[in-house]
Design a protein around this motif. Structure first.
Motif, PDB file in Angstrom:
ATOM      1  N   LEU A 158      16.961  66.815   5.598  1.00 37.69           N
ATOM      2  CA  LEU A 158      16.316  65.731   4.857  1.00 37.69           C
ATOM      3  C   LEU A 158      17.218  64.514   4.761  1.00 37.69           C
ATOM      4  O   LEU A 158      16.779  63.436   4.394  1.00 37.69           O
ATOM      5  CB  LEU A 158      15.931  66.199   3.456  1.00 37.69           C
ATOM      6  CG  LEU A 158      14.960  67.361   3.380  1.00 37.69           C
ATOM      7  CD1 LEU A 158      14.477  67.524   1.959  1.00 37.69           C
ATOM      8  CD2 LEU A 158      13.767  67.160   4.287  1.00 37.69           C
ATOM      9  N   GLY A 159      18.496  64.701   5.075  1.00 41.37           N
ATOM     10  CA  GLY A 159      19.399  63.575   5.197  1.00 41.37           C
ATOM     11  C   GLY A 159      19.776  62.942   3.877  1.00 41.37           C
ATOM     12  O   GLY A 159      19.670  63.555   2.820  1.00 41.37           O
ATOM     13  N   ASP A 160      20.203  61.712   3.969  1.00 38.44           N
ATOM     14  CA  ASP A 160      20.668  60.986   2.780  1.00 38.44           C
ATOM     15  C   ASP A 160      19.489  60.268   2.133  1.00 38.44           C
ATOM     16  O   ASP A 160      18.339  60.619   2.340  1.00 38.44           O
ATOM     17  CB  ASP A 160      21.789  60.023   3.182  1.00 38.44           C
ATOM     18  CG  ASP A 160      21.363  59.118   4.314  1.00 38.44           C
ATOM     19  OD1 ASP A 160      20.165  59.116   4.636  1.00 38.44           O
ATOM     20  OD2 ASP A 160      22.222  58.419   4.867  1.00 38.44           O
ATOM     21  N   SER A 161      19.792  59.255   1.349  1.00 39.58           N
ATOM     22  CA  SER A 161      18.722  58.557   0.634  1.00 39.58           C
ATOM     23  C   SER A 161      17.762  57.861   1.587  1.00 39.58           C
ATOM     24  O   SER A 161      16.582  57.751   1.302  1.00 39.58           O
ATOM     25  CB  SER A 161      19.332  57.547  -0.319  1.00 39.58           C
ATOM     26  OG  SER A 161      20.059  56.587   0.404  1.00 39.58           O
ATOM     27  N   ASN A 163      17.442  58.213   5.397  1.00 42.28           N
ATOM     28  CA  ASN A 163      16.946  58.719   6.667  1.00 42.28           C
ATOM     29  C   ASN A 163      16.739  60.225   6.663  1.00 42.28           C
ATOM     30  O   ASN A 163      17.444  60.969   5.990  1.00 42.28           O
ATOM     31  CB  ASN A 163      17.942  58.393   7.781  1.00 42.28           C
ATOM     32  CG  ASN A 163      18.132  56.916   7.935  1.00 42.28           C
ATOM     33  OD1 ASN A 163      17.186  56.191   8.168  1.00 42.28           O
ATOM     34  ND2 ASN A 163      19.356  56.468   7.755  1.00 42.28           N
ATOM     35  N   TYR A 164      15.761  60.652   7.458  1.00 42.61           N
ATOM     36  CA  TYR A 164      15.647  62.057   7.835  1.00 42.61           C
ATOM     37  C   TYR A 164      16.411  62.221   9.138  1.00 42.61           C
ATOM     38  O   TYR A 164      16.399  61.319   9.971  1.00 42.61           O
ATOM     39  CB  TYR A 164      14.182  62.433   8.028  1.00 42.61           C
ATOM     40  CG  TYR A 164      13.405  62.501   6.743  1.00 42.61           C
ATOM     41  CD1 TYR A 164      13.276  63.699   6.064  1.00 42.61           C
ATOM     42  CD2 TYR A 164      12.814  61.381   6.205  1.00 42.61           C
ATOM     43  CE1 TYR A 164      12.574  63.769   4.880  1.00 42.61           C
ATOM     44  CE2 TYR A 164      12.116  61.436   5.014  1.00 42.61           C
ATOM     45  CZ  TYR A 164      12.006  62.627   4.363  1.00 42.61           C
ATOM     46  OH  TYR A 164      11.315  62.697   3.179  1.00 42.61           O
TER      47      TYR A 164
END
Lengths: 211, 327
Positions: A158-161, A163-164
């Protein structure tokens, strides 16, 4: 207790001893309740217990299906309603359009998740080391993607704030549609090459294996 | 409203038919127009609700509580106001780039009165009462949404009040101004907002623990009693129908869990506030019956259309749900 055919949020469906909670349900004080509105399905769990002697059969799974979403992207194109309310999850297959190439990653926007058109595009990122599974140190972004390519990938985080994280590190994943420098739709000739049908010029891409 | 320099603002003042001089001068005539409650103390007003009215939103609903008093032919001014509210759900959608990471759904509620929603005109910029309603609505909804199912996304609940319940009868505000600004109508508006937003959220398919519904109960002075002090507890008050509202309470109530997510009490409650709260939950259960009926009907149409394949439009059978009070 018989299962209701349709359920509304907060409706009691059954005890956790008898059923397993599936999508669209939640557990409150060891009872399964509906959390969305829709028809109720209970499917017998396919995973029969590995030990043949034990009689412990898994309880049937209760799930509530979401209403089907129309495939047309809305009257004003994408991002204007239509499409489903769906989020990318880890290991979901997505179709994404490349928007930007950087030295370490390519940015993309996720348009389709598991054959369902999204209501709004999600920002994604394909890191250089996730493009293919072999010879990771020799991957070059500009020899794998170009801006505007349509890529099939799988979500790995799900990545950071913002990007996926999307990966294309298997044979079936990679560029599925690409246009040449002259703007013509190209066809794949090998796992690393697309060719223009008119001029015959080959361009390097990380091509997806056609089904 | 003076600060709004970006729009062509209509002149301040009323939005309904003008009050003629005779009505104000002739107090006997004015009293003749006064509406009175014709329902029983535990009887709610009729509720109209429909979901999926805005195609571009992921979920939407429209709620209308029509005026219960019949209009008199002698004046153009309607005796009581209706309540008309729309709610639309935008999302769940990805958060903007600037927003920090959020493991659960971010809920934003916006409540706005249309400029023509009340007898005195509203501005285009949200004022403090509207922001206050927004916060109340957010607390009511936050308790039911299962936010963990939607990481990294936000949802906007936009509620527009097309016509709001008023704080008192217009005749009173013209002569004495006792009820004006007391805010009794706001409680009804909040209850309507909670109910309609809940229906819209269910329509959008956002995971919820239960369906939250709003309900109002009030304590009023009994007009027929000889003792001035005698009080009556009523459900779903229409402030215009009562000369004096002593106290009122609105709750956001989860019927199947027997939980309250939002409570707003106002006025002189007296020794037993629990009775008032319980009355409000009964009123909420009354509106829940309508919400359930409407959602099941909409669901049937949605999934029926899927099997038929050609029924794109959502066809609703037009029959009313008879309200029989919660208690």
């Amino acid at each position: 207790m018989a299962l209701p055919s349709t359920a509304l949020p907060g409706q009691l469906l059954g005890h956790t001893d008898k059923y397993l909670p599936g999508p669209g349900t939640h557990i409150h004080e060891s009872q399964i309740y509906a959390s969305i509105a829709g028809p109720v399905f209970s499917s017998p769990s396919s995973q029969s217990s590995s030990k043949g002697t034990s009689k412990s059969k898994l309880a049937p799974l209760i799930s509530i299906t979401r209403p089907p979403t129309s495939t047309d992207p809305g009257i004003l194109g994408t991002n204007s309603g239509g499409g489903g309310t769906i989020l990318p999850t880890v290991s979901s297959t997505v179709l994404a359009r490349i928007t930007r190439l950087g030295p370490r990653f390519a940015s993309c926007e996720i348009l389709v998740i598991n054959n369902e058109v999204c209501r709004e595009a999600f920002q994604g990122q394909i890191r250089r080391e996730d493009i293919r599974a072999t010879e990771k140190d020799k991957i070059r972004i500009e020899e794998s993607f170009r801006v505007g390519d349509l890529v099939r990938g799988t979500v790995i985080s799900l990545g950071d704030s913002g990007n996926y994280y999307v990966a294309t590190d298997s044979n079936e994943l990679g560029v599925v549609m690409a246009r040449s420098g002259e703007g013509r739709l190209m066809f794949p000739v090998s796992w690393r090459e697309f060719r223009d049908p008119v001029s015959g010029v080959a361009e390097p891409r990380k091509a997806a294996k056609p089904f | 409203m003076n600060t709004d320099r970006r729009r062509n603002n209509a002149p301040n003042g009323g939005t309904s038919a003008p009050v003629f001089a005779r009505t104000i001068r002739d107090s006997e005539y004015l009293e003749k127009l006064r509406p009175s409650r014709s329902r029983g103390p535990n009887e709610l007003r009729r509720i109209f609700l429909q979901t999926s009215i805005i195609p571009s939103a992921s979920g939407s609903a429209y709620l209308e509580i029509p005026s219960s008093s019949s209009a008199t032919s002698s004046t153009l001014i309607p005796p009581t106001s209706c309540l008309k509210i729309t709610a639309s759900i935008q999302g769940p959608k990805p958060l903007p780039r600037s927003a920090p990471f959020s493991p659960s759904l971010l809920l934003t509620t916006t409540v706005k009165f249309a400029p023509f929603a009340t007898r005195s005109r509203r501005g285009y910029i949200r004022d403090s009462a509207e922001r206050d309603l927004g916060v109340h609505l957010e607390t009511a909804l936050r308790g039911v949404i299962i936010g963990e199912r939607w990481p990294k996304s936000g949802v906007e609940v936009v509620v527009t009040i097309l016509e709001g319940d008023e704080d008192g009868w217009w005749g009173d505000s013209a002569s004495e101004g006792s009820a004006a600004g007391s805010g009794w109508g706001l409680l009804n508006v909040l209850a309507g907002c909670i109910t309609v937003a809940s229906a819209a959220i269910t329509d959008a398919g956002i995971d919820c623990v239960d369906m939250v519904c709003g309900g109002v109960a009030a304590i009023t002075r009994n007009p027929e009693s000889r003792h001035e002090k005698e009080l009556v507890r009523i459900l779903d008050p229409c402030p215009a129908e009562h000369k004096e509202v002593v106290a009122a309470c609105v709750v956001g109530y989860l019927a199947s869990r027997d939980e309250i997510t939002e409570i707003w009490m106002k006025g002189d409650v007296g020794a037993d506030p629990d009775a008032l709260i319980e009355g409000a939950t009964h009123a909420a259960m009354g509106s829940l019956a309508v919400v359930k009926e409407v959602l099941l009907e909409a669901l049937e149409a949605k999934f029926h259309g899927q099997t038929e394949g050609n029924d794109a439009g959502l066809k609703r059978k037009a029959h009313d749900v008879e309200m029989t009070g919660g208690a």
